[in-house]
Write a protein that holds these residues in place. Structure first.
Motif, short mmCIF file in Angstrom:
data_model
loop_
_atom_site.label_atom_id
_atom_site.label_comp_id
_atom_site.label_asym_id
_atom_site.label_seq_id
_atom_site.Cartn_x
_atom_site.Cartn_y
_atom_site.Cartn_z
N ASN A 61 -10.00 4.01 2.88
CA ASN A 61 -10.46 2.83 3.24
C ASN A 61 -9.79 1.64 2.63
OD1 ASN A 61 -12.61 3.99 4.84
ND2 ASN A 61 -13.64 4.24 2.90
N MET A 62 -8.52 2.12 2.03
CA MET A 62 -7.56 1.10 1.55
C MET A 62 -8.28 0.35 0.31
SD MET A 62 -4.89 0.52 3.76
CE MET A 62 -4.55 -0.46 5.13
N ILE A 63 -9.18 0.89 -0.42
CA ILE A 63 -9.77 0.42 -1.74
C ILE A 63 -9.21 1.21 -3.01
CG2 ILE A 63 -11.92 0.07 -2.97
CD1 ILE A 63 -11.99 -0.92 -0.18
N PRO A 64 -8.59 0.20 -3.65
CA PRO A 64 -8.01 0.88 -5.10
C PRO A 64 -8.78 1.74 -5.51
CG PRO A 64 -7.60 -1.52 -4.71
CD PRO A 64 -8.74 -1.22 -3.76
N ILE A 65 -8.22 3.00 -6.01
CA ILE A 65 -8.87 3.86 -6.71
C ILE A 65 -8.52 3.70 -8.39
CG2 ILE A 65 -9.15 6.39 -7.51
CD1 ILE A 65 -7.56 6.56 -4.61
N SER A 66 -9.92 3.34 -9.30
CA SER A 66 -9.61 2.97 -10.52
C SER A 66 -9.30 4.35 -11.24
CB SER A 66 -11.19 2.64 -11.11
OG SER A 66 -11.84 3.62 -11.16
N GLY A 67 -8.23 3.95 -12.36
CA GLY A 67 -7.90 4.91 -13.06
C GLY A 67 -6.24 5.16 -12.46
N PRO B 156 12.68 4.51 -3.98
CA PRO B 156 11.30 5.37 -3.60
C PRO B 156 10.38 4.49 -2.59
CG PRO B 156 11.33 4.99 -6.18
CD PRO B 156 12.56 4.15 -5.39
N LEU B 157 9.74 5.23 -1.97
CA LEU B 157 8.65 4.61 -0.86
C LEU B 157 7.57 5.37 -1.36
CD1 LEU B 157 7.57 3.40 1.61
CD2 LEU B 157 8.28 5.45 2.86
N TYR B 158 6.63 4.77 -1.88
CA TYR B 158 5.19 5.22 -2.23
C TYR B 158 3.99 4.83 -1.23
CZ TYR B 158 7.69 4.99 -6.56
OH TYR B 158 8.33 5.44 -7.71
N THR B 159 3.52 5.73 -0.44
CA THR B 159 2.74 5.42 0.43
C THR B 159 1.12 5.63 -0.23
OG1 THR B 159 2.77 7.70 1.19
CG2 THR B 159 3.90 5.94 2.57
N SER B 160 0.25 4.99 0.48
CA SER B 160 -1.08 4.81 0.04
C SER B 160 -1.23 4.42 -1.34
CB SER B 160 -1.80 6.48 -0.15
OG SER B 160 -1.80 6.97 1.38
N LYS B 161 -0.38 3.57 -1.73
CA LYS B 161 -0.32 2.70 -2.85
C LYS B 161 -0.12 1.12 -2.66
CE LYS B 161 1.22 6.02 -6.25
NZ LYS B 161 1.64 5.85 -7.93
N THR B 162 -0.77 0.39 -3.46
CA THR B 162 -0.77 -0.85 -3.07
C THR B 162 -0.55 -1.93 -4.56
OG1 THR B 162 -1.62 -2.90 -1.93
CG2 THR B 162 -3.19 -1.57 -3.42
N VAL B 163 -0.34 -3.02 -4.31
CA VAL B 163 -0.27 -4.12 -5.62
C VAL B 163 -1.38 -4.73 -5.53
CG1 VAL B 163 0.85 -6.09 -6.37
CG2 VAL B 163 2.00 -4.30 -5.42
N THR B 164 -2.41 -4.68 -6.76
CA THR B 164 -3.59 -5.39 -6.84
C THR B 164 -3.52 -6.73 -7.68
OG1 THR B 164 -3.83 -4.10 -8.89
CG2 THR B 164 -4.75 -3.02 -6.58
N ARG B 165 -2.38 -6.83 -8.47
CA ARG B 165 -2.64 -8.07 -9.36
C ARG B 165 -1.14 -8.38 -9.60
NH1 ARG B 165 -6.02 -10.83 -12.62
NH2 ARG B 165 -7.94 -9.55 -12.03
N VAL B 166 -1.01 -9.87 -9.85
CA VAL B 166 0.34 -10.06 -10.37
C VAL B 166 0.06 -10.97 -11.93
CG1 VAL B 166 1.27 -10.53 -8.08
CG2 VAL B 166 0.42 -12.49 -9.00
N TYR B 167 0.97 -10.80 -12.44
CA TYR B 167 1.15 -11.23 -13.89
C TYR B 167 2.26 -12.43 -14.29
CZ TYR B 167 -1.80 -7.24 -14.91
OH TYR B 167 -2.88 -6.67 -15.03
N GLY B 168 2.17 -13.32 -14.83
CA GLY B 168 3.30 -14.11 -15.40
C GLY B 168 2.47 -15.67 -15.36
N ASP B 169 3.18 -16.49 -16.03
CA ASP B 169 2.64 -17.82 -16.39
C ASP B 169 3.62 -18.70 -15.50
OD1 ASP B 169 1.52 -19.90 -17.18
OD2 ASP B 169 2.20 -20.07 -19.08
N GLN B 170 4.94 -18.93 -15.78
CA GLN B 170 5.86 -19.69 -14.83
C GLN B 170 6.53 -18.82 -13.90
OE1 GLN B 170 6.44 -23.27 -15.09
NE2 GLN B 170 4.73 -23.09 -16.55
N ARG B 171 7.09 -17.65 -14.21
CA ARG B 171 7.70 -16.71 -13.28
C ARG B 171 6.83 -15.28 -13.57
NH1 ARG B 171 12.01 -16.76 -9.39
NH2 ARG B 171 12.09 -14.35 -8.98
#
Lengths: 420, 124
Positions: free
Chosen positions: A239-245, A212-227
């Protein structure tokens, strides 16, 4: 120090497609040429671009990256170009009309003097820092190019289950490549409303494998300690600002970034080359000479190209022109691109050294349909071309005859037609 | 019954958006800007074909994988099976660009060929 220096006519820095073509272009003009490469093998990024589609324009056939590179390497090996592999340029200075380079390799230091320089240093990928993804810094965040290096050069899989952020061509190609090798690509996320890569890559790399290709979507955060263990995705507004919710947490072991390329010109810092804010590469004239006399630019170091064929073309010209380099006054006239364009190169024309037609490249700022792009000199159209559609990821090439212009000519690139 | 399919041509970087209408007998193509696009669209309906590029393991030090490709397109449904066949191979002799790595893979008539020379001699 200058007694010990070895003298060359042309020094080419970087042995990717641009540098290989430049070195061949220079030696064919009779210049004593040195080609410097930091890696152990010639070919640059093409070594890891094992997919096909290279050479469609220059050779009218579909070659893989390694094949395209080998074609040029075999040509180069027939010449007297000296290749310095596993060698870094640590200093580049200009004194009068002569360039002084310091090289470092396993053999130690080497001092070089050159009449002209071709910078064929390619480009770099934008990283996670440059796109401000929040969270921890675990292992598992790769640029698409480094994931490609692991997979295609080292034969090591960088991921089993990943999210790709950005839909540049390398990201699309890696989505297919990792899928073929057994990884699960959960999706390609693109913050912009339209894909960043070529449509054919969306078709053959994503659609063919139901990725799948998701347009107008982004990655805001990564999780993980070692990996890396998960990423947070979200929809973005215009304006490329993440929409809350709209956040969604996705479990994966890698985040692969394909968020753009920037011309690499760190080496030119010492000689103060003027950089274009739009292309992020040097300002140059139609002969590929930068605003620093004797320094030539080509390939992706000049501006990021979408086709290797154009990279080779600019390399060959830059190399030949560097060999012909004659010290003499230039008379530079700017080429002004209207706001409908992301950029246009060359940025300037040197009317004292016109050598036939000028190759112009441009990118449209937005998706446009049915437009006419014209070159005007003092308001008169001297060249125009109709386009069914223009997209920012696709570079357009035209050849224009500027032999009649003079130092007070006003040269403009304009676009006429409706917005998409 | 006439069916419609939207597709993007993958023959060249232009990537024409095409509309294909077809039934049991006829296929009509719109939106292509060259003949190769029309042929591609027709093949996509009847017998889609793809080139395959990947790597093969080698025994050579500093050159653990060799880039390879099919020397002609293979049926699209066989792409993943071809990957499985290729994963069984380890290249143990020095080869040059264009040399056969697997002949007639999955009886498609296509060969898997080396995309470049193996540049080194030393084995792991």
């Amino acid at each position: 120090m200058s007694d010990a220096a070895e003298r060359f006519d042309v020094v080419v820095v970087g042995a990717g497609p641009a540098g290989l073509a430049a070195a061949i272009g220079a030696i064919n003009k009779g210049a004593k040429t040195l080609l410097i490469e930091r890696e152990a093998r010639l070919g640059g990024i093409l070594k890891q671009c094992i997919h096909d589609g290279f050479g469609l324009i220059r050779f009218n056939k579909k070659m893989t990256g390694p094949e395209y590179a080998q074609h040029y390497i075999e040509q180069l090996k027939k010449t007297d170009v000296e290749c310095a592999l596993l060698t870094f340029v640590t200093s580049l200075k200009k004194a009068g009309d002569v360039f002084h380079l310091t090289l470092v390799s396993e053999d130690g230091l080497r001092y070089i003097e050159a009449k002209s320089i071709v910078l064929a240093t390619g480009c770099r990928e934008r990283t996670a820092k440059q796109i401000s993804v929040h969270g921890t810094r675990p292992a598992g965040v790769f640029t698409a190019g480094s994931a490609q290096y692991y997979t295609n050069i080292l034969g090591q899989m960088p991921t089993k289950r990943c999210v790709i952020l950005g839909s540049g061509d390398i990201g699309l190609i890696m989505a297919r490549r990792l899928t073929l090798e057994g990884a699960k690509v959960i999706g390609v996320y693109e913050a912009k409303p339209t894909p960043g890569g070529l449509m054919r890559n969306v078709a053959q790399c994503l659609n063919d494998f139901d990725i799948p290709l998701y347009t107008s979507k982004t990655v805001t955060r990564v999780y993980g300690d070692q990996r890396l263990t998960a990423v947070m995705t979200a929809s973005v507004d215009e304006n490329m600002i993440p929409i809350s919710g709209t956040e969604e947490k996705i479990e994966c072991d890698a985040l692969i970034l394909s968020v753009g390329l920037i011309p690499e010109n760190e080496l030119s810092d010492e000689i103060g080359i003027e950089i274009d804010k739009k292309t992020k590469g040097p300002v140059a004239d139609q002969n590929y000479m930068t605003m620093t006399e004797g320094v030539y630019t080509c390939g992706n170091a000049y501006h990021v190209n979408d086709m290797v064929d154009y990279v080779s073309e600019s390399g060959a010209s830059a190399g030949a022109n560097a060999a012909d380099h004659a010290i003499g006054e230039r008379c530079l006239v700017p080429v002004e691109a209207a706001c409908d364009f992301l950029y246009c190169v060359p940025q300037k024309l040197d009317i004292m050294h016109m050598r036939g037609k000028t190759v112009l490249f441009f990118r449209s700022r937005d998706d446009r349909k049915k437009v006419t792009v014209s070159v005007k000199v003092n308001g008169d159209v001297i060249f125009s071309k109709k386009y069914v559609s223009l997209r920012p990821p696709e570079m357009e090439r035209m050849e224009v005859d500027f032999s009649d212009i003079c130092n007070d000519s006003k040269i403009e690139l304009v676009m006429e037609g409706k917005h998409d | 019954m006439i069916k419609t399919k939207d597709m993007i041509c993958i023959v060249c970087p232009t990537g024409c958006r095409m509309k294909v209408q077809y039934d049991d007998k006829n296929i009509s193509v719109e939106g292509n800007t060259c003949k190769r696009g029309e042929q591609f669209a027709k093949n996509e309906i009847t017998d889609p074909m793809r080139s395959l590029t990947t790597t093969v393991r080698t025994v050579f030090k500093g050159f653990p994988v060799l880039p390879v490709r099919t020397d002609k397109d293979i049926p699209k449904p066989l792409v993943l099976s071809a990957m499985k066949e290729i994963s069984k191979i380890t290249v143990s002799k020095k080869v040059v660009m264009g040399e056969y790595i697997i002949e007639n893979i999955l009886n498609t008539g296509a060969n898997i060929i080396a995309s470049c020379d193996i540049p080194c001699e030393e084995r792991e």
